[in-house]
Enzyme design. Structure first.
Site, PDB file in Angstrom:
ATOM      1  N   ASP A  98      17.972  12.764  -1.327  1.00 33.83           N
ATOM      2  CA  ASP A  98      17.677  13.959  -2.437  1.00 33.83           C
ATOM      3  C   ASP A  98      16.587  14.860  -2.099  1.00 33.83           C
ATOM      4  O   ASP A  98      15.636  15.222  -2.789  1.00 33.83           O
ATOM      5  CB  ASP A  98      17.385  13.316  -3.785  1.00 33.83           C
ATOM      6  CG  ASP A  98      16.069  12.546  -3.868  1.00 33.83           C
ATOM      7  OD1 ASP A  98      15.772  12.135  -2.945  1.00 33.83           O
ATOM      8  OD2 ASP A  98      15.621  12.401  -5.092  1.00 33.83           O
ATOM      9  N   HIS A 105       6.077   7.975   0.429  1.00 35.77           N
ATOM     10  CA  HIS A 105       7.337   7.123   0.035  1.00 35.77           C
ATOM     11  C   HIS A 105       8.446   7.075   0.879  1.00 35.77           C
ATOM     12  O   HIS A 105       8.726   5.870   1.519  1.00 35.77           O
ATOM     13  CB  HIS A 105       7.762   7.779  -1.386  1.00 35.77           C
ATOM     14  CG  HIS A 105       6.844   7.896  -2.616  1.00 35.77           C
ATOM     15  ND1 HIS A 105       6.251   6.699  -2.997  1.00 35.77           N
ATOM     16  CD2 HIS A 105       6.611   8.602  -3.349  1.00 35.77           C
ATOM     17  CE1 HIS A 105       5.553   7.082  -4.042  1.00 35.77           C
ATOM     18  NE2 HIS A 105       5.456   8.139  -4.006  1.00 35.77           N
TER      19      HIS A 105
HETATM   20  O1  RIB Z   1       9.408   7.571  -6.365  1.00 29.64           O
HETATM   21  C1  RIB Z   1       9.304   8.390  -5.224  1.00 29.64           C
HETATM   22  C2  RIB Z   1      10.749   8.610  -4.835  1.00 29.64           C
HETATM   23  O2  RIB Z   1      11.409   9.544  -5.924  1.00 29.64           O
HETATM   24  C3  RIB Z   1      10.838   9.427  -3.606  1.00 29.64           C
HETATM   25  O3  RIB Z   1      12.183   9.089  -2.955  1.00 29.64           O
HETATM   26  C4  RIB Z   1      10.905  10.759  -3.968  1.00 29.64           C
HETATM   27  O4  RIB Z   1      11.513  11.777  -3.098  1.00 29.64           O
HETATM   28  C5  RIB Z   1      11.534  10.825  -5.263  1.00 29.64           C
HETATM   29  O5  RIB Z   1      12.683  11.133  -5.172  1.00 29.64           O
HETATM   30 CA    CA Z   2      13.587  10.974  -2.160  1.00 37.04          CA
END
Ligand code: RIB
Ligand code: CA
Length: 306
Positions: free
Chosen positions: A9, A239
């Site tokens: 995303d 992340h």
């Molecule tokens: O919690 C972190 C996630 O949430 C990552 O994938 C960031 O891009 C959001 O989508």
């Molecule tokens: Ca993400």
């Protein structure tokens, strides 16, 4: 070589993850599938095409679901990733277009074609993966692994006190995926909160790779501002790149086998719960990480871009 599809995303840390995958010599990026979350699904598709074109990877993009399995659509996380997904970088139209095939069908077809070899790395809500599992009962046995950025065991949440954002945005889908047993690896907040990328780190990437590193640095300003204002941190968590790194470097992670379910109701909706009495086959949850090594790998690989 790891044959990889990233379900994404994009999203600022998604962009970092996709550029990392493009730069990693041990990854063969077979395509991207798109999902809502940080942006709407059509924006995710546009951004995925923009990223592949920028980094010069000729791989297909398949558009995914436009809303969660059971819940109504959520507004995009514009406060974290900006109105267009890339912080203050304005919208632009890619040259290419997505496949006619949808994300779940693309994942199913690629899992059959590369039976036992395909690693799927979802770094957004898990709707497309749950749909692929529901459409094709062989999907899980055909993939090598499903390495997910999402959830947490001990760390609590980041979008609510209990829930990590990707799981929160489609808890029913995440619960379906948690039935897939030990093919599933959760790379959640227990490890991603240990890896922080500072403004100086982005300057270093931009100095070594002025074009693409510079693009990431431009995006990072918005993301870093959010982390400073909301968490008081001088840096952002890596992340999504950490999940991609876990696909090829599992030895850098300590994993625990946990039978897992996902809360789908009330204040705890989106919480990933250890459920030893559920009768489910355990998934693998990352509970420890060699954080310095993961970060060094990230910086080193991105510095090889243009
Ligand atoms: O919690 C972190 C996630 O949430 C990552 O994938 C960031 O891009 C959001 O989508
Ligand atoms: Ca993400």
């Amino acid at each position: 070589m790891t044959k990889l599809i990233i379900d994404t995303d994009p999203g600022i840390d998604d962009a970092m993850a996709i550029f990392y995958a493009a730069a990693a010599p041990e990854i063969e990026l077979l395509g991207l599938t798109t999902i809502f979350g940080n942006v709407t699904t059509p924006m995710a598709t546009r951004n995925a095409l923009r990223l592949l074109e920028a980094v010069g990877v000729d791989a297909p993009v398949a558009e995914g679901a436009h809303q969660p399995l059971n819940l109504p659509p959520f507004p995009p996380s514009a406060n974290v990733h900006g109105a267009e997904g890339f912080g203050d970088i304005p919208a632009s139209t890619p040259k290419g277009r997505a496949l006619d095939e949808d994300a779940a069908d693309f994942l199913i077809r690629m899992a059959r074609t590369h039976k036992g070899e395909l690693v799927v790395c979802p770094i957004g809500p898990l709707t497309n993966i749950a749909i692929a599992m529901q459409r094709d009962p062989e999907f899980v046995s055909n993939v090598k692994a499903i390495v997910i950025m999402g959830g947490s065991l001990e760390e609590g949440g980041n979008i609510t006190p209990h829930a990590e954002a990707n799981i929160y945005h489609d808890p029913h889908a995440a619960d379906v995926v948690c039935t897939a047993g030990n093919k599933v690896v959760l790379v959640g907040l227990d490890v991603t909160h240990r890896i922080l990328c500072t403004p100086d780190d982005f300057s270093q990437i931009a100095a070594k790779a002025p074009n693409l590193g510079g693009m990431l640095q431009d995006m990072s300003h918005f993301y870093l501002k959010f982390y400073l204002e909301v968490a008081g941190l001088n840096g952002c968590s890596l992340h999504d790149p950490t999940a991609v790194i876990a696909c090829t470097h599992p030895e850098l992670f300590e994993m625990r086998s946990v039978a897992m379910s996902v809360s789908c109701e009330g204040d705890t909706s989106g919480a990933t719960l250890s459920s030893p009495d559920s009768g489910r086959v355990p998934v693998r949850v990352c509970v420890g990480v060699e954080a310095d090594t993961v970060k060094a790998l990230f910086l080193e690989r991105l510095s090889t871009l243009s």
